[in-house]
Scaffold this motif. Structure first.
Motif, mmCIF file in Angstrom:
data_model
loop_
_atom_site.group_PDB
_atom_site.id
_atom_site.type_symbol
_atom_site.label_atom_id
_atom_site.label_comp_id
_atom_site.label_asym_id
_atom_site.label_seq_id
_atom_site.Cartn_x
_atom_site.Cartn_y
_atom_site.Cartn_z
ATOM 1 N N SER A 1 0.816 -1.217 0.000
ATOM 2 C CA SER A 1 0.000 0.000 0.000
ATOM 3 C C SER A 1 0.849 1.267 0.000
ATOM 4 O O SER A 1 0.447 2.286 -0.549
ATOM 5 C CB SER A 1 -0.948 0.023 1.200
ATOM 6 O OG SER A 1 -0.226 0.039 2.417
ATOM 7 N N ARG A 2 2.058 1.196 0.575
ATOM 8 C CA ARG A 2 2.909 2.389 0.658
ATOM 9 C C ARG A 2 3.852 2.525 -0.541
ATOM 10 O O ARG A 2 4.014 3.623 -1.084
ATOM 11 C CB ARG A 2 3.733 2.325 1.953
ATOM 12 C CG ARG A 2 4.797 3.395 2.093
ATOM 13 C CD ARG A 2 4.261 4.731 2.502
ATOM 14 N NE ARG A 2 5.232 5.810 2.310
ATOM 15 C CZ ARG A 2 5.090 7.040 2.755
ATOM 16 N NH1 ARG A 2 4.014 7.373 3.420
ATOM 17 N NH2 ARG A 2 6.008 7.958 2.529
ATOM 18 N N TYR A 3 4.449 1.424 -0.967
ATOM 19 C CA TYR A 3 5.545 1.527 -1.936
ATOM 20 C C TYR A 3 5.267 0.910 -3.314
ATOM 21 O O TYR A 3 6.158 0.900 -4.161
ATOM 22 C CB TYR A 3 6.814 0.902 -1.350
ATOM 23 C CG TYR A 3 7.301 1.625 -0.112
ATOM 24 C CD1 TYR A 3 7.758 2.941 -0.193
ATOM 25 C CD2 TYR A 3 7.280 1.011 1.137
ATOM 26 C CE1 TYR A 3 8.194 3.619 0.947
ATOM 27 C CE2 TYR A 3 7.715 1.670 2.275
ATOM 28 C CZ TYR A 3 8.166 2.983 2.178
ATOM 29 O OH TYR A 3 8.582 3.656 3.294
ATOM 30 N N LYS B 1 2.217 1.679 -5.189
ATOM 31 C CA LYS B 1 0.947 2.313 -5.551
ATOM 32 C C LYS B 1 0.671 2.261 -7.052
ATOM 33 O O LYS B 1 -0.486 2.127 -7.468
ATOM 34 C CB LYS B 1 0.926 3.761 -5.065
ATOM 35 C CG LYS B 1 0.861 3.870 -3.548
ATOM 36 C CD LYS B 1 0.780 5.306 -3.064
ATOM 37 C CE LYS B 1 0.617 5.345 -1.543
ATOM 38 N NZ LYS B 1 0.518 6.712 -1.036
ATOM 39 N N ASP C 1 -5.581 1.241 -0.973
ATOM 40 C CA ASP C 1 -5.121 1.428 0.404
ATOM 41 C C ASP C 1 -5.044 0.071 1.110
ATOM 42 O O ASP C 1 -5.404 -0.966 0.551
ATOM 43 C CB ASP C 1 -6.021 2.402 1.170
ATOM 44 C CG ASP C 1 -7.464 1.928 1.285
ATOM 45 O OD1 ASP C 1 -7.704 0.705 1.279
ATOM 46 O OD2 ASP C 1 -8.367 2.788 1.384
ATOM 47 N N GLU C 2 -4.592 0.091 2.381
ATOM 48 C CA GLU C 2 -4.369 -1.179 3.090
ATOM 49 C C GLU C 2 -5.668 -1.947 3.337
ATOM 50 O O GLU C 2 -5.660 -3.180 3.400
ATOM 51 C CB GLU C 2 -3.633 -0.947 4.420
ATOM 52 C CG GLU C 2 -4.369 -0.170 5.477
ATOM 53 C CD GLU C 2 -4.171 1.339 5.356
ATOM 54 O OE1 GLU C 2 -4.566 2.052 6.281
ATOM 55 O OE2 GLU C 2 -3.619 1.794 4.338
ATOM 56 N N ALA D 1 2.472 2.604 9.868
ATOM 57 C CA ALA D 1 2.057 3.967 9.539
ATOM 58 C C ALA D 1 2.869 4.991 10.319
ATOM 59 O O ALA D 1 3.208 6.067 9.816
ATOM 60 C CB ALA D 1 0.565 4.162 9.832
ATOM 61 N N THR E 1 3.918 7.756 -6.083
ATOM 62 C CA THR E 1 5.159 7.548 -5.332
ATOM 63 C C THR E 1 5.949 8.841 -5.220
ATOM 64 O O THR E 1 6.472 9.171 -4.142
ATOM 65 C CB THR E 1 6.019 6.459 -6.011
ATOM 66 O OG1 THR E 1 5.343 5.207 -5.920
ATOM 67 C CG2 THR E 1 7.385 6.327 -5.360
ATOM 68 N N ASP F 1 4.452 11.125 -2.680
ATOM 69 C CA ASP F 1 4.786 10.646 -1.329
ATOM 70 C C ASP F 1 6.195 11.059 -0.932
ATOM 71 O O ASP F 1 6.443 11.468 0.208
ATOM 72 C CB ASP F 1 4.680 9.110 -1.272
ATOM 73 C CG ASP F 1 3.245 8.639 -1.121
ATOM 74 O OD1 ASP F 1 2.357 9.483 -0.881
ATOM 75 O OD2 ASP F 1 3.008 7.412 -1.247
#
Length: 708
Positions: free
Chosen positions: A36-38, A40, A47-48, A480, A601, A604
């Motif tokens: 979910s973070r890296y 996308k 999302d998670e 998170a 990314t 972010d």
């Protein structure tokens, strides 16, 4: 693969390409936080929670396929697997239909129908089901032999076989299911011997109750089922029997002869003995599963809010576990939560050593340069808070009341014994209270989430699903926020993406042996921490005061070169970009887009460079209860009081107003308009003002209203 993707798509309504790429990442052993973070770009910015749904339905599909294989093998061994049946089984998309298909072939225990077959009555059953014969008794007479002594016994045995056939018909079962789904009523009656039982009185609302099964709120159903499990009430599920029987007859009976009469008797038997008990229990289990899901969802939301509670940060804390006879256990912690001193004071009855206790607290706050005091919210909490507030400190010291929920579980745990082998449970409990103020997340992960007490009926719901849900919440919260690898405990590190308990243990052992990590690259030296684990976890691990500032950020090491290129293009160093909003706004992100790195990314990365390592949690704030309210007897209708939300349910929220009993704000008293989601109006540990509506002293119940 296509079947899997279609199955997930039907249940989630997510884009197929997002599902496909997410499944591929999961098959590559990527974790939900990492994806979910890296990743996308690959997931379409899921999302998670959405990724968690994909995981859930992937597991459901795999369990379904596994069951299909087992059933096909069993049918093949029995020699009853036809090509038509095989196709039906292979194309089935839900477990209920699959089990219905298998039902006629299950090797069950001895049944009435099986006994009848052994007595040679199946041909008679087939004749009756053909509905062409008229003189049924004459036909049945031919089967009076062996263990069958009369015509009626022969007919009864044949009806048992017919009852079983009716029970195994998918169309009949589905029709009863539909009626149960739409019209089922759940009713309860008290067990007579429990009417005057004091312990049973908490369930007295359900001593006699009736409600639609499809509309019953989750908390009420779980309460009923708990009352039944404790032997207080009996619950049953009912539908309109006559209507149900008519619908079965319409499907099966095609004549009005003697065969029809026998089939009608068999239908009643099948319905009352086989269909209704089985399918009403199935309906109750479905309702229970939905109630579990609702209860677990509330628990998960509460846990998330609790874990992401406001930290005080790295401050020196004096923590007190209050008590009367046994005294107040006092500990002093440094800014990193390390125990520096412990003591017991006795400011309350029966010893009443107020002066001595004041002197001791004053000297400790000076000696250990204390910046904040944490007081547990259990027995003697209000009295201890009042005592502390009477002390005139030389410096400005903030005083906080901290939830003790689960502290006793921690203090007696293996983790606590490992941390403090030379101290007893009272000292460990006080340390936990102090650390909760410094960093709730870091301390609460050491406790089994089910013991924290922020849900309802947690012991009544499916424990496997509850554990999965709570682990999911803890993992997402930890990742998170991010983790300082040089100060984190094994418990905290174990929840970092890709790490787990064993690697967490190796990290701490390596840290103890070689000293603090100075860079993210140094993490690779930890024994058994391979490339995959580093890829999954590095972005969530922080290195404070590292030579590379990106090591204390959420920028993943795989993107360090990209950030260097951005800095180089601006003729700056990476350090020059950190926190420099003016320079960061000059970067044309489209210039850095590639096949694997897109705008999500890059955005972010820019956000992280603006405020690297920013804690997403708000800082802890001091809160003071009304000092005139000490017991439930001090409450009066109409009073406005400060309070803290300490639990949220589907039917409202509970509020701590500074006394032993928490008050309830029913969902109807949260707003003047309709409330569909309690969490939209309050959050766990939120500081609010409430109005007292009703005080029931005998039952120790307090009704409150949210004061806007």
């Amino acid at each position: 693969m296509n079947q899997l993707l279609n199955f997930i798509k039907v249940h989630t309504q997510l884009p197929e390409v997002s599902i496909k790429n997410t499944v591929e990442l999961l098959n590559e052993d990527c974790t939900i936080p990492f994806i979910s973070r890296y990743r996308k770009e690959r997931t379409g910015n899921l999302d998670e929670v959405q990724i968690g749904d994909i995981v859930k339905f992937k597991e459901q599909f795999e369990a379904l396929e596994k069951r299909k294989v087992a059933i096909l093998k069993a049918l093949e061994e029995q020699g009853v697997l036809t090509s038509e049946l095989k196709q039906k089984i292979e194309t089935t998309q839900d477990l209920t239909t699959l089990e219905d298909l298998y039902l006629p072939f299950k090797k069950s225990r001895k049944t009435k129908a099986e006994t009848a077959r052994k007595n040679g009555l199946e041909p008679l059953a087939k004749i009756i089901m053909s509905q062409n014969a008229n003189d049924v008794e004459s036909i049945a007479f031919k089967y009076v032999k062996g263990d069958i002594n009369t015509v009626e016994e022969a007919l009864e045995g044949a009806r048992h076989i017919i009852s079983e056939w009716i029970n195994e018909r998918t169309d009949v079962r589905n029709n009863i299911r539909q009626q149960l789904e739409r019209f089922a009523m759940i009713s309860t009656k008290v067990v007579k011997s429990k009417i005057d039982d004091e312990k049973a009185q908490k369930f007295r609302d359900y001593f006699e109750w009736e409600e639609s099964l499809s509309r019953i709120p989750s908390h009420r159903l779980l309460a009923m089922l708990r009352a039944e499990s404790e032997g207080v009430i009996k619950a049953k599920i009912d539908i309109d029997d006559e209507k149900a029987l008519n619908k079965i007859e319409d499907r099966i009976i095609r004549s009005s002869n003697e065969c029809a009469e026998q089939i009608q008797i068999a239908i009643k038997d099948a319905y009352k003995r086989l269909l209704l008990p089985s399918l009403s229990n199935e309906a109750l289990q479905i309702a229970k599963a939905k109630a579990d899901e609702a209860a677990i969802s509330v628990f998960a939301k509460n846990l998330k809010q609790l874990l992401l509670g406001s930290p005080l940060g790295e401050k020196r804390v004096l923590a007190i576990d209050p008590g009367f006879v046994s005294g107040c256990k006092v500990v002093c912690l440094d800014a990193q939560g390390q125990l520096k001193y412990n003591e017991t004071i006795y400011p309350h009855p029966p010893k009443n050593d107020v002066i001595g206790a004041m002197k001791k607290i004053s000297s400790l706050t000076e000696a250990y340069q204390i910046e904040a005091i944490a007081i547990g919210n259990g027995t003697a909490s209000r009295e201890t808070e009042a005592f502390i507030r009477k002390i005139h400190f030389k410096n400005d010291i903030q005083v906080f009341v901290v939830s003790e929920a689960g502290a006793s579980i921690y203090s007696a745990s293996k983790i606590a014994r490992e941390e403090f082998p030379n101290y007893d449970v009272t000292v460990r409990g006080s340390v936990s209270i102090g650390r909760r103020l410094q960093d709730p997340l870091a301390e609460l992960v050491k406790i089994d989430a089910k013991s924290i007490g922020v849900g309802q009926y947690q012991h009544d719901v499916d424990q496997t699903n509850l554990q999965k849900s709570l682990d999911f919440v803890v993992e997402n919260c930890v990742n998170a926020v991010g983790v300082n690898i040089n100060t984190a405990s094994k418990s905290l590190l174990s929840y970092v993406s890709g790490i787990g308990p064993k690697l967490a243990e190796n990290i701490v052992a390596y840290r103890d042996e070689t000293g603090a990590f100075t860079s993210r690259n140094a993490i690779k030296k930890v024994p058994r921490l391979g490339g995959k684990a580093f890829e999954q976890g590095a972005g969530f691990l922080r290195i404070k005061f590292a030579s590379n500032p990106l090591d204390d950020s959420a920028v993943h090491p795989e993107r360090y070169d990209l950030v260097k290129q951005m800095a180089k293009d601006l003729d700056k160093s990476v350090q020059d970009l950190i926190g420099n909003k003016e320079q960061l706004q000059k970067i044309d992100l489209k210039k850095y887009c590639t096949d694997t790195v897109g705008l999500p990314t890059l955005q972010d990365i820019i956000s992280e460079l603006e405020k690297p390592g920013l804690d997403i949690r708000e800082q802890a704030k001091v809160f003071t209860f009304n000092q005139n309210i000490k017991t439930i007897n001090d409450l009066q209708e109409g009073q406005l009081l400060p309070g803290i939300v300490n639990n949220i349910t589907n039917f409202g929220c509970f509020v701590d107003v500074g006394i032993k009993e928490s008050g309830l704000i029913h969902v109807s008293n949260l707003s003047d308009s309709f409330v569909s989601d309690v969490n939209a109006h309050v959050s766990l540990h939120q500081q609010i003002i409430v109005k007292v509506l009703e005080v029931d002293i005998p039952r120790k119940r307090i009704q409150l209203k949210l004061h806007k």
